[in-house]
Design a protein around this motif. Structure first.
Motif, PDB file in Angstrom:
ATOM      1  N   LYS A  96      43.612  43.698  43.716  1.00 13.49           N
ATOM      2  CA  LYS A  96      42.528  44.289  44.214  1.00 13.49           C
ATOM      3  C   LYS A  96      41.386  44.883  43.763  1.00 13.49           C
ATOM      4  N   LYS A  97      41.071  45.219  42.429  1.00 12.80           N
ATOM      5  CA  LYS A  97      39.909  45.596  41.823  1.00 12.80           C
ATOM      6  C   LYS A  97      39.190  44.230  41.699  1.00 12.80           C
ATOM      7  N   ALA A  98      39.905  42.662  41.410  1.00 11.94           N
ATOM      8  CA  ALA A  98      38.418  41.313  41.365  1.00 11.94           C
ATOM      9  C   ALA A  98      38.239  41.135  42.773  1.00 11.94           C
ATOM     10  N   ILE A  99      39.076  41.555  43.836  1.00 15.92           N
ATOM     11  CA  ILE A  99      38.401  41.120  45.255  1.00 15.92           C
ATOM     12  C   ILE A  99      37.330  42.004  45.153  1.00 15.92           C
ATOM     13  N   GLU A 100      37.214  43.454  44.341  1.00 11.29           N
ATOM     14  CA  GLU A 100      36.342  44.206  45.314  1.00 11.29           C
ATOM     15  C   GLU A 100      35.288  43.732  43.943  1.00 11.29           C
ATOM     16  N   LEU A 101      34.989  43.140  42.821  1.00 11.20           N
ATOM     17  CA  LEU A 101      34.116  42.679  41.877  1.00 11.20           C
ATOM     18  C   LEU A 101      33.873  41.574  42.253  1.00 11.20           C
ATOM     19  N   VAL A 102      34.321  40.316  42.829  1.00 14.12           N
ATOM     20  CA  VAL A 102      33.951  39.183  43.618  1.00 14.12           C
ATOM     21  C   VAL A 102      32.812  39.324  44.529  1.00 14.12           C
ATOM     22  N   GLY A 103      33.331  40.784  45.448  1.00 14.84           N
ATOM     23  CA  GLY A 103      32.902  41.203  46.666  1.00 14.84           C
ATOM     24  C   GLY A 103      31.269  41.518  46.703  1.00 14.84           C
ATOM     25  N   ARG A 104      30.942  42.060  44.889  1.00 10.88           N
ATOM     26  CA  ARG A 104      29.608  41.904  44.730  1.00 10.88           C
ATOM     27  C   ARG A 104      28.494  40.549  45.291  1.00 10.88           C
ATOM     28  N   THR A 105      29.409  39.649  44.972  1.00  9.48           N
ATOM     29  CA  THR A 105      28.629  38.520  44.854  1.00  9.48           C
ATOM     30  C   THR A 105      28.412  37.798  45.873  1.00  9.48           C
ATOM     31  N   SER A 106      27.845  36.887  46.084  1.00  9.34           N
ATOM     32  CA  SER A 106      27.299  36.139  46.743  1.00  9.34           C
ATOM     33  C   SER A 106      28.401  35.200  47.535  1.00  9.34           C
ATOM     34  N   ASP A 107      29.956  34.749  47.286  1.00 11.09           N
ATOM     35  CA  ASP A 107      30.480  33.872  48.110  1.00 11.09           C
ATOM     36  C   ASP A 107      30.831  34.530  49.538  1.00 11.09           C
ATOM     37  N   ARG A 108      31.266  33.200  50.140  1.00 12.21           N
ATOM     38  CA  ARG A 108      32.089  33.751  51.211  1.00 12.21           C
ATOM     39  C   ARG A 108      33.094  33.615  51.162  1.00 12.21           C
ATOM     40  N   GLY A 109      34.334  33.984  49.906  1.00 11.78           N
ATOM     41  CA  GLY A 109      35.348  33.927  49.705  1.00 11.78           C
ATOM     42  C   GLY A 109      36.124  33.630  49.162  1.00 11.78           C
ATOM     43  N   ILE A 110      37.531  34.708  48.845  1.00  8.86           N
ATOM     44  CA  ILE A 110      37.799  34.313  47.286  1.00  8.86           C
ATOM     45  C   ILE A 110      39.229  34.576  47.447  1.00  8.86           C
ATOM     46  N   LYS A 111      40.641  33.763  46.866  1.00 14.18           N
ATOM     47  CA  LYS A 111      41.870  33.670  46.850  1.00 14.18           C
ATOM     48  C   LYS A 111      42.248  34.015  45.410  1.00 14.18           C
ATOM     49  N   ILE A 112      43.264  34.775  45.627  1.00  9.17           N
ATOM     50  CA  ILE A 112      43.616  34.937  43.486  1.00  9.17           C
ATOM     51  C   ILE A 112      45.001  34.699  44.155  1.00  9.17           C
TER      52      ILE A 112
END
Length: 168
Positions: A96-112
């Protein structure tokens, strides 16, 4: 030399060779951390490259450049998740913390995805979390991927990260 990828969040390394010059570009998420902790390591790496390639120091140039959004890089993100798991942080909180960190970037999606003996359970299992869309079947999609194993006290856990940057 120790593995320098665990220090400073190195995203990727480019080596450009010209007739009289070898240029090594190190793209890192946190160049200050790399310079402070590993400045001796950079000079040692420069000496090792000189010794292996047989060039003089004036023909070898090492350039540190910073990545604007470090957690948007799947390698840096996987190393972050791995370090958290090694420090016994619960895996769901880490994801969840990693998703939150990536949420601040301009990426459209992330999967961990984390696989292994999660929280020390006897049976290994696979847990994953996704934010946004990650079209792995679309050829035009620019998807970054990285796999990083994490040695924990319960055994080895595999961490896979995908980041979707858009199409085209």
């Amino acid at each position: 030399m120790k593995d320098a990828t665990n220090y400073g969040g190195i995203g990727h390394i480019e080596i450009q060779r010209k007739t009289d010059l070898i240029r090594v570009d190190i793209h890192t998420g946190f160049p200050d951390l790399l310079i402070e902790e590993r400045s001796l390591g950079i000079s040692q790496m420069k000496g090792d490259v000189e010794k292996i390639s047989g060039v003089e120091s004036r023909k070898l140039r090492v350039v540190l450049s910073s990545v604007t959004q470090p957690y948007g890089d799947p390698k840096i993100l996987a190393e972050y998740v791995s370090s958290q798991l090694r420090n016994r942080v619960p895996f769901r909180r880490t994801m969840k913390k990693a998703i939150e960190l990536v949420g601040r970037t301009s990426d459209r999606g992330i999967k961990i995805q984390i696989a292994g003996r999660l929280n020390g359970s006897e049976m290994a299992r696979v847990e994953w979390v996704r934010e946004g869309r990650v079209p792995l079947q679309t050829i035009k999609a620019r998807v970054g991927y990285f796999y990083h194993p994490a040695q924990t006290i319960h055994g080895v856990s595999g961490i896979k990260t995908w980041t979707f940057r858009g199409t085209g």
